[in-house]
Design an enzyme around this catalytic site. Structure first.
Site, PDB file in Angstrom:
ATOM      1  N   ASP A  26       0.836  -1.211   0.000  1.00 46.33           N
ATOM      2  CA  ASP A  26       0.000   0.000   0.000  1.00 46.33           C
ATOM      3  C   ASP A  26       0.867   1.256   0.000  1.00 46.33           C
ATOM      4  O   ASP A  26       1.993   1.250   0.509  1.00 46.33           O
ATOM      5  CB  ASP A  26      -0.893  -0.026   1.251  1.00 46.33           C
ATOM      6  CG  ASP A  26      -2.023   0.986   1.158  1.00 46.33           C
ATOM      7  OD1 ASP A  26      -2.332   1.457   0.045  1.00 46.33           O
ATOM      8  OD2 ASP A  26      -2.591   1.325   2.216  1.00 46.33           O
ATOM      9  N   GLY A  27       0.313   2.331  -0.552  1.00 49.43           N
ATOM     10  CA  GLY A  27       0.981   3.634  -0.459  1.00 49.43           C
ATOM     11  C   GLY A  27       1.580   4.152  -1.760  1.00 49.43           C
ATOM     12  O   GLY A  27       2.237   5.193  -1.756  1.00 49.43           O
ATOM     13  N   ARG A  30       0.122   7.720  -2.467  1.00 52.30           N
ATOM     14  CA  ARG A  30       0.650   8.777  -1.581  1.00 52.30           C
ATOM     15  C   ARG A  30       2.136   9.021  -1.827  1.00 52.30           C
ATOM     16  O   ARG A  30       2.612  10.142  -1.755  1.00 52.30           O
ATOM     17  CB  ARG A  30       0.373   8.405  -0.114  1.00 52.30           C
ATOM     18  CG  ARG A  30      -1.079   8.676   0.287  1.00 52.30           C
ATOM     19  CD  ARG A  30      -1.425   8.009   1.585  1.00 52.30           C
ATOM     20  NE  ARG A  30      -1.522   6.558   1.427  1.00 52.30           N
ATOM     21  CZ  ARG A  30      -1.412   5.686   2.410  1.00 52.30           C
ATOM     22  NH1 ARG A  30      -1.182   6.117   3.634  1.00 52.30           N
ATOM     23  NH2 ARG A  30      -1.533   4.405   2.178  1.00 52.30           N
ATOM     24  N   TRP A  31       2.851   7.967  -2.147  1.00 57.47           N
ATOM     25  CA  TRP A  31       4.275   8.124  -2.479  1.00 57.47           C
ATOM     26  C   TRP A  31       4.407   9.087  -3.659  1.00 57.47           C
ATOM     27  O   TRP A  31       5.233  10.001  -3.644  1.00 57.47           O
ATOM     28  CB  TRP A  31       4.875   6.756  -2.846  1.00 57.47           C
ATOM     29  CG  TRP A  31       6.317   6.788  -3.239  1.00 57.47           C
ATOM     30  CD1 TRP A  31       7.396   6.632  -2.428  1.00 57.47           C
ATOM     31  CD2 TRP A  31       6.840   6.978  -4.566  1.00 57.47           C
ATOM     32  NE1 TRP A  31       8.559   6.722  -3.150  1.00 57.47           N
ATOM     33  CE2 TRP A  31       8.254   6.935  -4.466  1.00 57.47           C
ATOM     34  CE3 TRP A  31       6.259   7.183  -5.819  1.00 57.47           C
ATOM     35  CZ2 TRP A  31       9.089   7.079  -5.570  1.00 57.47           C
ATOM     36  CZ3 TRP A  31       7.091   7.342  -6.921  1.00 57.47           C
ATOM     37  CH2 TRP A  31       8.481   7.294  -6.793  1.00 57.47           C
ATOM     38  N   HIS A  43       2.389   3.712  -9.060  1.00 54.13           N
ATOM     39  CA  HIS A  43       2.277   2.271  -9.329  1.00 54.13           C
ATOM     40  C   HIS A  43       3.489   1.764 -10.112  1.00 54.13           C
ATOM     41  O   HIS A  43       3.945   0.646  -9.901  1.00 54.13           O
ATOM     42  CB  HIS A  43       0.970   1.964 -10.072  1.00 54.13           C
ATOM     43  CG  HIS A  43      -0.252   2.264  -9.246  1.00 54.13           C
ATOM     44  ND1 HIS A  43      -0.390   1.820  -7.954  1.00 54.13           N
ATOM     45  CD2 HIS A  43      -1.370   2.987  -9.517  1.00 54.13           C
ATOM     46  CE1 HIS A  43      -1.547   2.253  -7.461  1.00 54.13           C
ATOM     47  NE2 HIS A  43      -2.150   2.967  -8.385  1.00 54.13           N
ATOM     48  N   SER A  71      -7.019  -5.805  -5.669  1.00 54.26           N
ATOM     49  CA  SER A  71      -8.133  -6.441  -4.963  1.00 54.26           C
ATOM     50  C   SER A  71      -9.402  -6.369  -5.816  1.00 54.26           C
ATOM     51  O   SER A  71      -9.486  -5.562  -6.753  1.00 54.26           O
ATOM     52  CB  SER A  71      -8.373  -5.735  -3.627  1.00 54.26           C
ATOM     53  OG  SER A  71      -9.021  -4.497  -3.840  1.00 54.26           O
ATOM     54  N   ASN A  74     -10.605  -2.971  -6.097  1.00 53.83           N
ATOM     55  CA  ASN A  74      -9.831  -1.964  -6.843  1.00 53.83           C
ATOM     56  C   ASN A  74     -10.435  -1.619  -8.216  1.00 53.83           C
ATOM     57  O   ASN A  74     -10.083  -0.597  -8.813  1.00 53.83           O
ATOM     58  CB  ASN A  74      -8.373  -2.404  -7.032  1.00 53.83           C
ATOM     59  CG  ASN A  74      -7.550  -2.344  -5.761  1.00 53.83           C
ATOM     60  OD1 ASN A  74      -6.583  -3.079  -5.590  1.00 53.83           O
ATOM     61  ND2 ASN A  74      -7.909  -1.461  -4.834  1.00 53.83           N
ATOM     62  N   ARG A 190       1.941  -4.899   6.124  1.00 55.86           N
ATOM     63  CA  ARG A 190       1.230  -3.878   5.354  1.00 55.86           C
ATOM     64  C   ARG A 190       2.050  -2.605   5.366  1.00 55.86           C
ATOM     65  O   ARG A 190       2.395  -2.084   6.426  1.00 55.86           O
ATOM     66  CB  ARG A 190      -0.158  -3.594   5.935  1.00 55.86           C
ATOM     67  CG  ARG A 190      -0.897  -2.576   5.055  1.00 55.86           C
ATOM     68  CD  ARG A 190      -2.305  -2.284   5.502  1.00 55.86           C
ATOM     69  NE  ARG A 190      -2.937  -1.421   4.516  1.00 55.86           N
ATOM     70  CZ  ARG A 190      -4.146  -1.553   4.026  1.00 55.86           C
ATOM     71  NH1 ARG A 190      -4.911  -2.539   4.452  1.00 55.86           N
ATOM     72  NH2 ARG A 190      -4.630  -0.717   3.127  1.00 55.86           N
ATOM     73  N   ARG A 196      -5.058  -2.336   8.775  1.00 52.01           N
ATOM     74  CA  ARG A 196      -6.193  -3.214   8.465  1.00 52.01           C
ATOM     75  C   ARG A 196      -5.748  -4.210   7.413  1.00 52.01           C
ATOM     76  O   ARG A 196      -4.713  -4.026   6.773  1.00 52.01           O
ATOM     77  CB  ARG A 196      -7.397  -2.391   7.983  1.00 52.01           C
ATOM     78  CG  ARG A 196      -7.093  -1.432   6.851  1.00 52.01           C
ATOM     79  CD  ARG A 196      -8.343  -0.704   6.365  1.00 52.01           C
ATOM     80  NE  ARG A 196      -7.988   0.299   5.393  1.00 52.01           N
ATOM     81  CZ  ARG A 196      -7.867   1.609   5.642  1.00 52.01           C
ATOM     82  NH1 ARG A 196      -8.109   2.080   6.847  1.00 52.01           N
ATOM     83  NH2 ARG A 196      -7.535   2.440   4.673  1.00 52.01           N
ATOM     84  N   ILE A 197      -6.577  -5.269   7.217  1.00 53.40           N
ATOM     85  CA  ILE A 197      -6.129  -6.280   6.249  1.00 53.40           C
ATOM     86  C   ILE A 197      -6.921  -6.246   4.940  1.00 53.40           C
ATOM     87  O   ILE A 197      -6.595  -6.980   4.007  1.00 53.40           O
ATOM     88  CB  ILE A 197      -6.039  -7.705   6.841  1.00 53.40           C
ATOM     89  CG1 ILE A 197      -7.394  -8.258   7.255  1.00 53.40           C
ATOM     90  CG2 ILE A 197      -5.058  -7.749   7.990  1.00 53.40           C
ATOM     91  CD1 ILE A 197      -7.345  -9.778   7.543  1.00 53.40           C
TER      92      ILE A 197
HETATM   93  C1  FPP Z   1      -1.870   0.272  -3.235  1.00 50.96           C
HETATM   94  O1  FPP Z   1      -1.442   1.601  -3.238  1.00 50.96           O
HETATM   95  C2  FPP Z   1      -1.405  -0.390  -4.427  1.00 50.96           C
HETATM   96  C3  FPP Z   1      -2.206  -0.956  -5.370  1.00 50.96           C
HETATM   97  C4  FPP Z   1      -3.675  -0.956  -5.313  1.00 50.96           C
HETATM   98  C5  FPP Z   1      -1.631  -1.570  -6.562  1.00 50.96           C
HETATM   99  C6  FPP Z   1      -0.411  -2.403  -6.279  1.00 50.96           C
HETATM  100  C7  FPP Z   1       0.438  -2.356  -7.473  1.00 50.96           C
HETATM  101  C8  FPP Z   1       1.770  -2.451  -7.464  1.00 50.96           C
HETATM  102  C9  FPP Z   1       2.571  -2.740  -6.286  1.00 50.96           C
HETATM  103  C10 FPP Z   1       2.544  -2.209  -8.686  1.00 50.96           C
HETATM  104  C11 FPP Z   1       2.139  -3.025  -9.800  1.00 50.96           C
HETATM  105  C12 FPP Z   1       2.448  -4.444  -9.616  1.00 50.96           C
HETATM  106  C13 FPP Z   1       1.855  -5.350 -10.340  1.00 50.96           C
HETATM  107  C14 FPP Z   1       2.188  -6.785 -10.225  1.00 50.96           C
HETATM  108  C15 FPP Z   1       0.825  -4.895 -11.259  1.00 50.96           C
HETATM  109  P1  FPP Z   1      -2.548   2.738  -3.298  1.00 50.96           P
HETATM  110  O2  FPP Z   1      -2.788   3.081  -4.726  1.00 50.96           O
HETATM  111  O3  FPP Z   1      -3.781   2.295  -2.577  1.00 50.96           O
HETATM  112  O4  FPP Z   1      -1.823   3.899  -2.558  1.00 50.96           O
HETATM  113  P2  FPP Z   1      -2.489   4.988  -1.619  1.00 50.96           P
HETATM  114  O5  FPP Z   1      -3.090   4.267  -0.451  1.00 50.96           O
HETATM  115  O6  FPP Z   1      -1.346   5.845  -1.223  1.00 50.96           O
HETATM  116  O7  FPP Z   1      -3.509   5.706  -2.441  1.00 50.96           O
END
Ligand code: FPP
Length: 251
Positions: A26-27, A30-31, A43, A71, A74, A190, A196-197
């Site tokens: 996650d993150g 925000r990153w 991403h 998920s 998503n 996480r 949370r999970i």
């Molecule tokens: C959560 O960060 C990340 C995701 C929903 C996507 C995860 C994707 C990757 C790690 C990169 C791509 C990898 C593959 C295999 C496709 P967020 O977007 O919820 O961040 P935030 O909470 O800061 O908004």
């Protein structure tokens, strides 16, 4: 396991290793926002971080890694973001599959493959097939995965098989989940600061240890991997028993 030839920082000795580590990555958003970049850039940075993290867990000797990449919830994100994540998944396979193949990594997928674009389905199936004979480390990609949906599917299967109520046991359900054949996670990490999970491995994580870090996923590097494993090795797992039953003095 060393996936790349580049040496990283020295490996600390971890006394008790988890066999299976699960990660909620996650993150990314925000990153990116904290750097004035787009969520898609986040991403992309997250995708770049997959290989070094897998490599570090492999170096430690962790046998199974399950990564929550997308998920079932998503799909509700803006279309451009969803498409960017789908594209990235394909690119990671195109670029890194041969590296994992050569490093003895078995790639698996958990979640509903059928809803994904056909091209991505094909790539994932091909990656799973090409690495099926590898046994140094299993990397499970949870893509279009939801923990409750997994349990519902298992129960539906039991009903379809016509099992009697007495035959509905924990083992019978576990044997019909998409993680069948894998040990339950010992450690769930996480990133991103939330506690949370989020519908990840809700059945399988019943007794695992949790590690939450404020590091955003693209910043979750080698030092963070080491810290999570060292913290795990200091935990006392009791599985609902008393200390003497699990062979430890810790309370
Ligand atoms: C959560 O960060 C990340 C995701 C929903 C996507 C995860 C994707 C990757 C790690 C990169 C791509 C990898 C593959 C295999 C496709 P967020 O977007 O919820 O961040 P935030 O909470 O800061 O908004």
């Amino acid at each position: 396991m060393v996936v790349t030839a580049v040496a990283t920082s020295p490996l600390p000795r971890v006394h008790t290793l988890p066999e299976h580590v699960a990660i909620i990555m996650d993150g990314n958003g925000r990153w990116a926002q904290s750097r004035g970049l787009s969520r898609q850039d986040g991403h992309r940075a997250g995708a770049e971080n997959l290989r070094p993290v897998i490599e570090r867990f492999g170096e430690h000797g962790v046998r199974v890694l399950t990564l929550f990449a997308f998920s079932t919830e998503n799909w509700g994100r803006p279309r451009a973001e969803v498409e960017a994540i789908l594209r990235l998944a394909g690119r990671v396979i195109d670029r890194d599959l041969h590296v994992f193949e050569d490093a003895g990594v078995r790639l698996c997928h958990i979640g509903d493959l059928e809803q994904l674009p056909k091209v991505l389905q094909k790539k994932i199936r091909m990656a799973v097939e090409r690495t099926a004979g590898n046994d140094r480390m299993t990397v499970n990609l949870a893509f279009n995965y939801g923990g409750r949906a997994d349990i519902v599917a298992a129960v539906r299967q039991l009903v379809a098989e016509g099992v009697t109520p007495e035959a509905v046991t924990e083992e019978a359900i576990a044997a019909r989940l998409c993680t069948v054949g894998l040990p339950d996670p010992d450690l769930l990490i996480r990133t991103g600061g939330e506690h949370r999970i989020s519908n990840f491995l809700v059945w399988q994580a019943a007794y695992c240890e949790y590690h939450f870090t404020t590091a955003y996923w693209p910043d979750f590097g080698v030092a963070e991997v080491d810290a999570a494993l060292l913290e795990y090795s200091r935990r006392c797992r009791r599985f609902g028993l008393v200390p003497e039953d699990v062979g430890t003095d810790a309370v």
